[in-house]
Design a protein around this motif. Structure first.
Motif, PDB file in Angstrom:
ATOM      1  N   GLN A   1      -7.481  -5.790 -18.708  1.00 49.34           N
ATOM      2  CA  GLN A   1      -7.460  -5.458 -17.348  1.00 49.34           C
ATOM      3  C   GLN A   1      -5.858  -5.206 -16.943  1.00 49.34           C
ATOM      4  N   THR A   2      -5.874  -4.094 -16.003  1.00 53.95           N
ATOM      5  CA  THR A   2      -4.392  -3.796 -15.539  1.00 53.95           C
ATOM      6  C   THR A   2      -4.546  -4.246 -13.888  1.00 53.95           C
ATOM      7  N   TYR A   3      -3.599  -4.671 -13.521  1.00 54.47           N
ATOM      8  CA  TYR A   3      -3.342  -5.049 -12.196  1.00 54.47           C
ATOM      9  C   TYR A   3      -2.012  -4.518 -11.490  1.00 54.47           C
ATOM     10  N   LEU A   4      -2.611  -3.632 -10.346  1.00 47.14           N
ATOM     11  CA  LEU A   4      -1.294  -2.787  -9.789  1.00 47.14           C
ATOM     12  C   LEU A   4      -1.266  -3.164  -8.255  1.00 47.14           C
ATOM     13  N   ILE A   5      -0.094  -2.949  -7.655  1.00 50.79           N
ATOM     14  CA  ILE A   5      -0.117  -2.777  -6.280  1.00 50.79           C
ATOM     15  C   ILE A   5       0.629  -1.610  -5.856  1.00 50.79           C
ATOM     16  N   PHE A   6      -0.023  -0.875  -4.857  1.00 54.58           N
ATOM     17  CA  PHE A   6       0.639   0.358  -4.536  1.00 54.58           C
ATOM     18  C   PHE A   6       0.516   0.298  -2.876  1.00 54.58           C
ATOM     19  N   THR A   7       1.637   0.787  -2.439  1.00 55.82           N
ATOM     20  CA  THR A   7       1.700   0.942  -0.897  1.00 55.82           C
ATOM     21  C   THR A   7       1.513   2.274  -0.362  1.00 55.82           C
ATOM     22  N   LEU A   8       0.842   2.207   0.861  1.00 55.80           N
ATOM     23  CA  LEU A   8       0.439   3.354   1.603  1.00 55.80           C
ATOM     24  C   LEU A   8       1.219   3.683   2.832  1.00 55.80           C
ATOM     25  N   SER A   9       1.916   4.583   3.385  1.00 55.79           N
ATOM     26  CA  SER A   9       2.048   4.841   4.760  1.00 55.79           C
ATOM     27  C   SER A   9       0.713   5.288   5.617  1.00 55.79           C
ATOM     28  N   ARG A  10       0.950   5.156   6.912  1.00 54.45           N
ATOM     29  CA  ARG A  10      -0.255   5.552   7.883  1.00 54.45           C
ATOM     30  C   ARG A  10      -0.818   6.767   7.520  1.00 54.45           C
TER      31      ARG A  10
ATOM     32  N   LEU B   1       4.529   2.156  -6.226  1.00 53.47           N
ATOM     33  CA  LEU B   1       3.360   1.891  -7.222  1.00 53.47           C
ATOM     34  C   LEU B   1       3.867   0.968  -8.007  1.00 53.47           C
ATOM     35  N   LYS B   2       3.563  -0.299  -8.450  1.00 51.72           N
ATOM     36  CA  LYS B   2       4.045  -1.363  -9.387  1.00 51.72           C
ATOM     37  C   LYS B   2       2.866  -1.971 -10.227  1.00 51.72           C
ATOM     38  N   LEU B   3       3.084  -2.031 -11.446  1.00 51.46           N
ATOM     39  CA  LEU B   3       2.214  -2.911 -12.315  1.00 51.46           C
ATOM     40  C   LEU B   3       2.637  -4.386 -12.176  1.00 51.46           C
ATOM     41  N   ILE B   4       1.459  -4.976 -12.033  1.00 50.18           N
ATOM     42  CA  ILE B   4       1.802  -6.416 -11.591  1.00 50.18           C
ATOM     43  C   ILE B   4       1.247  -7.469 -12.743  1.00 50.18           C
ATOM     44  N   GLY B   5       0.454  -6.923 -13.436  1.00 55.18           N
ATOM     45  CA  GLY B   5      -0.189  -7.419 -14.473  1.00 55.18           C
ATOM     46  C   GLY B   5      -0.587  -6.566 -15.691  1.00 55.18           C
ATOM     47  N   SER B   6      -0.137  -6.687 -16.693  1.00 58.90           N
ATOM     48  CA  SER B   6      -0.268  -5.456 -17.861  1.00 58.90           C
ATOM     49  C   SER B   6      -1.713  -6.013 -18.424  1.00 58.90           C
TER      50      SER B   6
ATOM     51  N   SER C   1      -0.451  -0.315 -23.514  1.00 57.51           N
ATOM     52  CA  SER C   1       0.260   0.704 -22.721  1.00 57.51           C
ATOM     53  C   SER C   1      -0.873   1.780 -22.164  1.00 57.51           C
ATOM     54  N   ILE C   2      -1.848   2.117 -23.028  1.00 60.30           N
ATOM     55  CA  ILE C   2      -2.801   3.433 -22.757  1.00 60.30           C
ATOM     56  C   ILE C   2      -3.574   3.098 -21.736  1.00 60.30           C
ATOM     57  N   LEU C   3      -3.749   1.807 -21.391  1.00 57.09           N
ATOM     58  CA  LEU C   3      -4.906   1.351 -20.357  1.00 57.09           C
ATOM     59  C   LEU C   3      -3.896   1.472 -18.860  1.00 57.09           C
ATOM     60  N   ASP C   4      -2.634   0.559 -19.278  1.00 56.51           N
ATOM     61  CA  ASP C   4      -1.756   0.723 -17.854  1.00 56.51           C
ATOM     62  C   ASP C   4      -1.411   1.826 -17.672  1.00 56.51           C
TER      63      ASP C   4
ATOM     64  N   VAL D   1      -1.344  -1.467  10.858  1.00 62.06           N
ATOM     65  CA  VAL D   1      -0.041  -1.383  10.435  1.00 62.06           C
ATOM     66  C   VAL D   1       0.671  -0.111   9.957  1.00 62.06           C
ATOM     67  N   ALA D   2       2.039  -0.596   9.688  1.00 58.85           N
ATOM     68  CA  ALA D   2       2.664   0.912   9.478  1.00 58.85           C
ATOM     69  C   ALA D   2       2.661   1.196   8.290  1.00 58.85           C
ATOM     70  N   ARG D   3       2.419  -0.109   7.211  1.00 57.84           N
ATOM     71  CA  ARG D   3       2.329   0.387   5.758  1.00 57.84           C
ATOM     72  C   ARG D   3       1.338  -0.761   5.205  1.00 57.84           C
ATOM     73  N   LEU D   4       0.533  -0.311   4.220  1.00 57.75           N
ATOM     74  CA  LEU D   4      -0.617  -1.247   3.705  1.00 57.75           C
ATOM     75  C   LEU D   4      -0.294  -1.209   2.219  1.00 57.75           C
ATOM     76  N   HIS D   5      -0.163  -2.411   1.820  1.00 54.22           N
ATOM     77  CA  HIS D   5       0.104  -2.724   0.332  1.00 54.22           C
ATOM     78  C   HIS D   5      -1.410  -3.151  -0.385  1.00 54.22           C
ATOM     79  N   ILE D   6      -1.918  -2.605  -1.175  1.00 57.89           N
ATOM     80  CA  ILE D   6      -3.302  -2.639  -1.764  1.00 57.89           C
ATOM     81  C   ILE D   6      -3.193  -3.140  -3.227  1.00 57.89           C
ATOM     82  N   LYS D   7      -3.683  -4.283  -3.466  1.00 59.31           N
ATOM     83  CA  LYS D   7      -3.745  -4.820  -4.927  1.00 59.31           C
ATOM     84  C   LYS D   7      -5.101  -4.227  -5.541  1.00 59.31           C
ATOM     85  N   ALA D   8      -4.996  -3.809  -6.739  1.00 60.58           N
ATOM     86  CA  ALA D   8      -6.007  -3.043  -7.494  1.00 60.58           C
ATOM     87  C   ALA D   8      -6.163  -3.720  -8.848  1.00 60.58           C
ATOM     88  N   ASN D   9      -7.328  -3.814  -9.366  1.00 60.25           N
ATOM     89  CA  ASN D   9      -7.644  -4.303 -10.520  1.00 60.25           C
ATOM     90  C   ASN D   9      -8.375  -3.308 -11.450  1.00 60.25           C
ATOM     91  N   PHE D  10      -7.862  -2.831 -12.393  1.00 60.97           N
ATOM     92  CA  PHE D  10      -8.596  -1.906 -13.268  1.00 60.97           C
ATOM     93  C   PHE D  10      -9.104  -2.412 -14.258  1.00 60.97           C
TER      94      PHE D  10
END
Length: 137
Positions: free
Chosen positions: A66-75, A82-87, A91-94, A116-125
């Motif tokens: 499981q790979t955990y990311l957080i990414f930020t979008l503008s309006r 884009l950040k890896l928060i849980g490897s 590396s092939i999966l991340d 909001v102006a920016r939205l941070h989205i946590k995603a679990n792959f």
């Protein structure tokens, strides 16, 4: 008639109605139940799923994780961060999870419910070779 009042009244009528500029930010996960974000989160998840692949070399070597990311979008849906928060420990999966987010960008612009102006989205792959299949959350 008072000409000053007429002038002020006319001036007021001509003033454009200015919508407040969205400010601030919020953080959600793709499986949010917050009514303001649920429909947009669904669109983001579908957009990611259209790009996501299980790396062939990982399948061949029975690599799961499981790979955990957080990414930020503008309006406007642009990817700001884009950040890896849980490897997953692989590396092939991340790398594939990171590639998926980059390939899916730009995302659709925020709907009216997202103020909001920016939205941070946590995603679990979730890379699994057995069971229900692959999923993102």
């Amino acid at each position: 008639l008072d000409p000053e009042k007429d002038a002020l009244g006319a001036a007021r009528l001509r003033e454009p109605t200015v919508k407040p500029v969205p400010q601030g930010e919020d953080t959600i996960s793709l499986d949010t139940t917050d009514k303001r974000y649920v429909s947009y989160a669904r669109v983001i998840k579908e957009t990611l799923m259209a790009q996501w692949q299980y790396p062939a070399a990982a399948k061949e070597n029975l690599i799961e994780g499981q790979t955990y990311l957080i990414f930020t979008l503008s309006r406007d849906g642009s990817l700001l961060d884009l950040k890896l928060i849980g490897s997953s420990g692989y590396s092939i999966l991340d790398d594939e999870a990171m590639r998926t987010v980059r390939a899916a960008a730009p995302f659709p612009a925020f709907p009216g419910s997202v103020t909001v102006a920016r939205l941070h989205i946590k995603a679990n792959f979730d890379y699994r070779l057995t069971g229900v299949g692959n999923s993102t959350q």
